[in-house]
Scaffold this motif. Structure first.
Motif, mmCIF file in Angstrom:
data_model
loop_
_atom_site.group_PDB
_atom_site.id
_atom_site.type_symbol
_atom_site.label_atom_id
_atom_site.label_comp_id
_atom_site.label_asym_id
_atom_site.label_seq_id
_atom_site.Cartn_x
_atom_site.Cartn_y
_atom_site.Cartn_z
ATOM 1 N N SER A 1 10.891 5.816 -6.284
ATOM 2 C CA SER A 1 10.091 5.141 -5.115
ATOM 3 C C SER A 1 9.246 5.986 -4.296
ATOM 4 O O SER A 1 7.934 5.731 -4.280
ATOM 5 C CB SER A 1 11.051 4.579 -3.882
ATOM 6 O OG SER A 1 11.836 5.348 -3.367
ATOM 7 N N LYS B 1 6.400 6.275 -6.936
ATOM 8 C CA LYS B 1 5.283 5.443 -7.253
ATOM 9 C C LYS B 1 4.522 5.533 -5.725
ATOM 10 O O LYS B 1 3.414 4.928 -5.984
ATOM 11 C CB LYS B 1 6.536 3.939 -7.242
ATOM 12 C CG LYS B 1 5.460 2.849 -7.497
ATOM 13 C CD LYS B 1 6.436 1.701 -7.680
ATOM 14 C CE LYS B 1 5.781 0.364 -7.988
ATOM 15 N NZ LYS B 1 6.520 -0.840 -8.229
ATOM 16 N N LEU C 1 1.208 -0.633 -11.088
ATOM 17 C CA LEU C 1 2.172 -0.551 -10.047
ATOM 18 C C LEU C 1 2.939 -1.789 -9.332
ATOM 19 O O LEU C 1 3.806 -1.918 -8.630
ATOM 20 C CB LEU C 1 1.751 0.261 -8.793
ATOM 21 C CG LEU C 1 1.096 1.784 -9.416
ATOM 22 C CD1 LEU C 1 0.668 2.434 -7.940
ATOM 23 C CD2 LEU C 1 2.075 2.554 -9.842
ATOM 24 N N PHE D 1 9.307 4.048 -12.898
ATOM 25 C CA PHE D 1 9.418 5.557 -12.657
ATOM 26 C C PHE D 1 10.965 5.864 -12.426
ATOM 27 O O PHE D 1 11.752 5.230 -11.754
ATOM 28 C CB PHE D 1 8.735 5.644 -11.161
ATOM 29 C CG PHE D 1 7.445 5.452 -11.128
ATOM 30 C CD1 PHE D 1 6.450 6.435 -10.952
ATOM 31 C CD2 PHE D 1 6.981 4.205 -11.034
ATOM 32 C CE1 PHE D 1 5.035 6.271 -10.728
ATOM 33 C CE2 PHE D 1 5.642 3.955 -11.012
ATOM 34 C CZ PHE D 1 4.477 4.959 -11.005
ATOM 35 N N VAL E 1 -1.461 6.237 -14.422
ATOM 36 C CA VAL E 1 -0.578 6.574 -13.424
ATOM 37 C C VAL E 1 -0.483 8.356 -13.283
ATOM 38 O O VAL E 1 -0.468 8.731 -12.151
ATOM 39 C CB VAL E 1 0.538 5.834 -13.516
ATOM 40 C CG1 VAL E 1 1.862 6.553 -12.500
ATOM 41 C CG2 VAL E 1 0.899 4.382 -13.328
#
Length: 368
Positions: free
Chosen positions: A207, A210, A231, A256, A334
């Protein structure tokens, strides 16, 4: 939801903020903090001396005091602190194989000098953390085997499914030090540091990665549609793009995984921040922490206030990050956003003091 534990009430008044006994004389047992007896740890073990040094042994606060204690060996030049656990009739050092989730979040001890400085309760825990790397240096290769299991999973994942799946592997190298999870509060003592939920190793949660990628996307001026696709959405508006609509609620194409320490690289450091004028910032009004700014009777800032050391743990070294997705282009985006954030924004806390900046490099997929 239960609030943050009150140290003054924890363990039946025997918590680390309770009354302190006077340091026992060398070689003599002292009373149990908050009242002796056989309950919750029993009597303080015998002190150990010799070679011009004196030693004291304090049980852990609470029920764990029956099997865990901290030993301080004090000489004229230094103080050595060791965590001990009972095996049969013997007391042995708590090894690196102990899970840091238990050691950091379930234990507290009296200060090394028996005084009233609450920050010294962190000393034995932080010394253990820095000496063992929070359980990484376990001697049986658990970290290596865990990284190999991660690689084995990635190999199988890329070969399953109707469509081609892709993996992007990154190595994050901390430029100086990083502290992630500084706001986490567990147990009586606040040892805010993000730890792996299974092994207790230092980590960057998925988290966090991200959110870091989203911040990097904003910094790089990415298009809203790209961010939502990679995302998920809805996301905050990027630039002058319209705000995503309700129909654009979706999961991102990139997954992720929590970062894992690379082998023999991540070091743990015991740091401290010492704010001055602590009463002014915290206030003395029991109505809340903002009393110092709203109550006319709250203390004014002044140099006569004692500084309050606040210890915390930080890490340095390499972390392994794995990104999974069905679209190679989104993975590349990303990875670019993570690079932007790592160089310009930083991750974790205290970035204004130089913490949290790192370099990211690709790891060849053939390394899977």
């Amino acid at each position: 939801m239960a609030g943050t534990p009150n140290p003054m009430q924890a363990f039946g008044g025997r918590g680390p903020r309770g009354p302190r006994p006077a340091p026992p004389a060398a070689g003599k047992p002292g009373p149990r903090p908050g009242g002796g007896g056989s309950g919750r740890g029993g009597k303080r073990p015998q002190g150990a001396g010799g070679s011009g040094a004196r030693g004291t042994a304090y049980p852990a606060n609470g029920p764990l005091g029956r099997v865990l204690r901290v030993e301080h060996k004090i000489s004229e030049t230094k103080t050595t602190t060791l965590l001990k656990h009972q095996i049969g009739e013997e007391w042995q050092d708590v090894s690196a194989q102990a899970n840091a989730l238990i050691v950091l979040r379930r234990l507290s001890f009296e200060p090394v000098d028996g005084g009233t400085n609450p920050w010294k309760n962190h000393v034995p825990l932080h010394e253990w953390a820095t000496r063992t790397g929070l359980g990484q240096d376990d001697g049986d290769g658990l970290l290596r085997r865990t990284l190999e299991r991660r690689r084995s999973f990635l190999r199988r994942w890329t070969k399953t499914g109707a469509e081609r799946r892709h993996v992007r592997r990154l190595r994050l190298t901390v430029e100086w030090r990083m502290v992630s999870g500084h706001g986490l509060q567990f147990g009586v003592l606040d040892n805010g540091l993000a730890l792996n939920g299974t092994y207790g190793w230092p980590t960057l949660p998925g988290s966090t990665l991200k959110g870091l990628a989203a911040a990097g996307a904003r910094s790089a001026g990415a298009e809203t549609a790209q961010v939502v696709r990679a995302l998920g959405g809805p996301r905050p508006r990027f630039g002058k793009d319209p705000r995503p609509t309700q129909e654009e609620h979706r999961s991102g194409s990139v997954r992720f995984l929590d970062a894992l320490p690379d082998v023999d690289t991540v070091k743990v450091h015991s740091d401290v921040i010492t704010p001055h004028q602590h009463p002014y910032y915290t206030g003395t009004d029991p109505q809340g922490p903002d009393a110092a700014r709203s109550d006319t009777n709250a203390p004014f800032p002044g140099e006569h206030h004692n500084p309050v050391p606040l210890p915390f743990l930080s890490i340095s070294g390499d972390l392994r990050v794995d990104l999974l997705g069905d679209d190679k282009g989104d993975l590349d985006l990303v990875a670019t956003w993570l690079g932007e954030a790592s160089e310009e924004l930083g991750a974790g806390g205290r970035t204004t003091a130089g913490y949290g900046y790192f370099e990211h490099t690709d790891v060849d997929e053939e390394d899977l």
